[in-house]
Design a protein around this motif. Structure first.
Motif, PDB file in Angstrom:
ATOM      1  N   HIS A 252      -7.898 -59.132  11.643  1.00 15.58           N
ATOM      2  CA  HIS A 252      -8.218 -59.342  10.229  1.00 15.58           C
ATOM      3  C   HIS A 252      -8.692 -60.761   9.953  1.00 15.58           C
ATOM      4  O   HIS A 252      -8.269 -61.711  10.609  1.00 15.58           O
ATOM      5  CB  HIS A 252      -7.001 -59.054   9.366  1.00 15.58           C
ATOM      6  N   SER A 253      -9.542 -60.888   8.958  1.00 13.48           N
ATOM      7  CA  SER A 253     -10.049 -62.184   8.506  1.00 13.48           C
ATOM      8  C   SER A 253      -9.321 -62.602   7.239  1.00 13.48           C
ATOM      9  O   SER A 253      -8.891 -61.771   6.442  1.00 13.48           O
ATOM     10  CB  SER A 253     -11.551 -62.088   8.219  1.00 13.48           C
ATOM     11  N   ASN A 254      -9.181 -63.920   7.047  1.00 14.20           N
ATOM     12  CA  ASN A 254      -8.621 -64.406   5.791  1.00 14.20           C
ATOM     13  C   ASN A 254      -9.707 -64.843   4.807  1.00 14.20           C
ATOM     14  O   ASN A 254      -9.428 -65.504   3.821  1.00 14.20           O
ATOM     15  CB  ASN A 254      -7.631 -65.555   6.041  1.00 14.20           C
ATOM     16  N   ALA A 258     -15.156 -61.018   3.625  1.00 19.00           N
ATOM     17  CA  ALA A 258     -15.510 -60.502   4.946  1.00 19.00           C
ATOM     18  C   ALA A 258     -15.185 -59.013   5.043  1.00 19.00           C
ATOM     19  O   ALA A 258     -14.238 -58.523   4.410  1.00 19.00           O
ATOM     20  CB  ALA A 258     -14.770 -61.271   6.038  1.00 19.00           C
ATOM     21  N   ALA A 261     -11.625 -58.438   6.204  1.00 22.42           N
ATOM     22  CA  ALA A 261     -10.490 -58.805   5.356  1.00 22.42           C
ATOM     23  C   ALA A 261      -9.600 -57.577   5.178  1.00 22.42           C
ATOM     24  O   ALA A 261     -10.081 -56.435   5.220  1.00 22.42           O
ATOM     25  CB  ALA A 261     -10.981 -59.306   4.002  1.00 22.42           C
ATOM     26  N   ASP A 275     -18.317 -64.744   8.823  1.00 22.10           N
ATOM     27  CA  ASP A 275     -17.055 -64.746   9.571  1.00 22.10           C
ATOM     28  C   ASP A 275     -16.969 -63.537  10.495  1.00 22.10           C
ATOM     29  O   ASP A 275     -16.513 -63.650  11.634  1.00 22.10           O
ATOM     30  CB  ASP A 275     -15.881 -64.757   8.594  1.00 22.10           C
ATOM     31  N   ASP A 276     -17.404 -62.377  10.024  1.00 26.62           N
ATOM     32  CA  ASP A 276     -17.439 -61.183  10.873  1.00 26.62           C
ATOM     33  C   ASP A 276     -18.369 -61.403  12.061  1.00 26.62           C
ATOM     34  O   ASP A 276     -18.045 -61.059  13.204  1.00 26.62           O
ATOM     35  CB  ASP A 276     -17.935 -59.971  10.068  1.00 26.62           C
ATOM     36  N   ALA A 279     -16.921 -63.767  14.612  1.00 30.18           N
ATOM     37  CA  ALA A 279     -15.834 -63.155  15.383  1.00 30.18           C
ATOM     38  C   ALA A 279     -16.369 -62.253  16.488  1.00 30.18           C
ATOM     39  O   ALA A 279     -15.939 -62.335  17.638  1.00 30.18           O
ATOM     40  CB  ALA A 279     -14.921 -62.364  14.448  1.00 30.18           C
ATOM     41  N   ARG A 490      -9.795 -68.447  13.767  1.00 29.41           N
ATOM     42  CA  ARG A 490     -11.090 -68.081  14.347  1.00 29.41           C
ATOM     43  C   ARG A 490     -11.591 -69.180  15.277  1.00 29.41           C
ATOM     44  O   ARG A 490     -11.486 -70.377  14.987  1.00 29.41           O
ATOM     45  CB  ARG A 490     -12.123 -67.881  13.242  1.00 29.41           C
ATOM     46  N   ARG A 523      -8.733 -72.991   5.892  1.00 30.85           N
ATOM     47  CA  ARG A 523      -9.506 -71.808   6.233  1.00 30.85           C
ATOM     48  C   ARG A 523      -9.153 -71.218   7.595  1.00 30.85           C
ATOM     49  O   ARG A 523      -9.656 -70.154   7.965  1.00 30.85           O
ATOM     50  CB  ARG A 523     -11.003 -72.141   6.212  1.00 30.85           C
ATOM     51  N   ARG A 525      -9.883 -72.048  10.827  1.00 27.96           N
ATOM     52  CA  ARG A 525     -11.007 -71.757  11.701  1.00 27.96           C
ATOM     53  C   ARG A 525     -11.609 -73.044  12.248  1.00 27.96           C
ATOM     54  O   ARG A 525     -11.466 -74.121  11.671  1.00 27.96           O
ATOM     55  CB  ARG A 525     -12.084 -70.949  10.971  1.00 27.96           C
TER      56      ARG A 525
END
Length: 544
Positions: A252-254, A258, A261, A275-276, A279, A490, A523, A525
């Motif tokens: 999962h993303s924060n 995204a 998320a 962000d996707d 990754a 990330r 963030r 990352r």
């Protein structure tokens, strides 16, 4: 290794499985915390259900929950059950663990005393061309009245294609083939014959689940009303695209916008967030499918250049090539530890100071000159022979040095806050202390103080080879959780050599070999522009 991934479940009051029922008796930080707070945090991976829970663990887990969901509905990092935090906890969301944990007992060697390094197993596919097949199509009349089998195929194809466009991956459909890499079924309720069971729950709540590589299993809840290209039900294309992200190995993303998320949102024109893309490209590399073809152009004859003047070769001092073994920062000064040869088959730990101007070579001191004790007893020693990790805790004014699983603590008195050492061991408080190795997932490689949102207090993280865990310096034990480094943030490097929190508390610096990485605390990352050269950008001076 198969790790289950759900998507989109219901409200805090009723979504948690009855199989999780047990006594949840941890002291909550405030009366505003719902009764199911501990259960919620355990279910999503923020608390370890196998460990006794104390109040500080709940605060650390709430902090981690807020950090990983920062900015969603205005959420801030407080470590408390404020109104926004409770509201976010009550939102429909993905049902998988936000912090994906692994079975430590199965993965760690049993024949050794103390923590060991280990591999997490397959978190990505080992090939670039993957096949997929729908083995069981929907039968729910609400879905089939608006969607044919070919429509389902098209939704799956488009959902995979958005990942293929940005990577080196390609996907090929097979017809009803159980040997396909990715197998897709629409199921209801209990749909496996043996445990562990991942039952669906009827309309609403859990919509689908999937497994990380190299399982390839994706199931959709056939009790749901799936639709295409509208918001009058559950958009199958969006759910599938999210699930396929997990199937490719993405957690999962924060970032709230995204695709990965944890919270579902409908979009008329779904596109991957940067962000996707970052990754998935970290796992499989960027795409070369859309790279423009190069064309030859006529070139002018080269312009003659004057003969350059001879230059004196630049001599790089030996200290520029040191390998950083640990680090911490205090009062705008960063201290780095290194091991140096001092004779035949002998090495020794030295400490250097680094300022804004770079490495100060004249600051080099043996560790015994920087870390001392006031007592006259010879043992225990005032410092470790080898420093594996170091951290400074600002609000407690503690310096921690770790050697294996032995912790040394040095307190800085308020009147000596701006002192540059030597630092005195807290011998009267029983340091150095052995930490309980049964709770450690790996040997420490780096440690760092992480700020709460008010920047007035801190908690400590310890990094191993592939894992990061919380170490509670109040109870002097491993705290609420331990999980993979690539879930922590990330683009995070593994096998780091040292870390420290910058003076502005906005970034953490991680060292690995000849590079250092600037990690954005808020963030969670590392971006490409934040990867720099140790000699040029950190040591500076004659090393640049």
């Amino acid at each position: 290794m198969d790790v289950i991934v759900y998507i989109y479940v219901g409200l805090l009051a009723g979504f948690l499985p009855s199989a999780l029922s047990k006594n949840y008796d941890c002291e909550l930080p405030s009366k505003n915390c719902p009764a199911k707070t501990q259960e919620y945090l355990e279910f999503y991976g923020y608390l370890d259900p196998e460990k006794p829970c104390i109040r500080e663990d709940i605060v650390a887990a709430l902090t981690k929950f807020q950090e990983l969901n920062i900015d969603f509905m205005g959420l801030n990092v407080t470590g408390e059950c404020d109104n926004i935090t409770v509201l976010v906890m009550n939102q429909p969301r993905c049902g998988c663990e936000d912090i994906v944990k692994f079975d430590m007992k199965k993965m760690m060697p049993q024949n050794f005393i103390g923590p060991q390094e280990f591999r997490l197993g397959n978190t990505k596919w080992r090939k670039k061309e993957l096949t997929w097949s729908v083995l069981k199509y929907p039968r729910n009349p609400q879905t089939t009245s608006k969607m044919s089998n070919s429509d389902v195929d098209d939704a799956m194809r488009r959902a995979l294609d958005i990942w293929a466009k940005v990577t080196t991956l390609s996907f090929r459909q097979l017809t009803n083939d159980r040997n396909a890499d990715i197998t897709i079924k629409f199921e209801v309720r209990r749909h496996t014959s043996t445990g562990p069971y991942y039952d669906f729950d009827g309309p609403g709540n859990v919509l689908a689940h999937a497994f990380f590589p190299e399982s390839g299993i994706v199931h959709f809840d056939d009790d749901e009303h799936f639709v295409l290209n509208n918001n009058e039900g559950t958009e199958l294309f969006i759910v599938a695209a999210h699930e396929f992200g997990h199937t490719l190995g993405i957690s999962h993303s924060n970032i709230k916008d995204a695709l990965m998320a944890p919270y579902y949102r409908y979009s008329k024109s779904l596109q991957l967030h940067t962000d996707d893309i970052g990754a998935v490209q970290t796992l499989y590399g960027p795409s070369d499918k859309n790279r423009p073809a190069t064309t030859s152009r006529p070139t002018n004859p080269p312009t003659p250049r004057p003969t350059p003047k001879p230059t004196v070769p630049h001599t790089v001092p030996a200290y520029c090539n040191m390998q950083i073994k640990a680090s911490f920062s205090i009062n705008q000064n960063t201290y780095v530890f290194t091991r140096e040869n001092v004779g035949y088959m002998r090495t020794k730990t030295f400490v250097y100071k680094v300022t804004r101007d770079g490495l100060q070579p004249t600051s080099r001191k043996p560790i015994e000159d920087m870390f001392i004790k006031t007592g006259s007893r010879r043992y225990p020693r005032a410092h470790p022979y080898r420093v594996d990790a170091a951290a400074y805790i600002p609000h407690k004014r503690y310096i921690f040095l770790f050697s294996g699983t032995r912790a040394y603590r040095y307190s800085i008195r308020r009147e000596d806050y701006r002192s540059e050492g030597p630092f005195v061991l807290d011998e009267r408080q029983g340091f150095p202390k052995w930490m309980d190795v049964t709770e450690f997932p790996e040997r420490p490689r780096a440690a760092v103080a992480m700020p709460y949102s008010n920047y007035n207090s801190y908690y400590m993280l310890i990094f191993g080879t592939t894992m990061v865990w919380d170490w509670n310096f109040y109870s002097e034990r491993v705290g609420a959780w331990a999980y993979p480094i690539d879930v922590f943030g990330r683009n995070m490097p593994q096998r780091v050599d040292g870390a420290y929190l910058e003076n502005d508390k906005r970034n953490v610096i991680f060292f690995k070999n000849h590079k250092f990485y600037k990690f954005e605390v808020r963030r969670r990352r590392v971006v490409d522009t934040n990867v720099m050269d140790v000699k040029r950008d950190f040591f500076k001076g004659r090393c640049a």
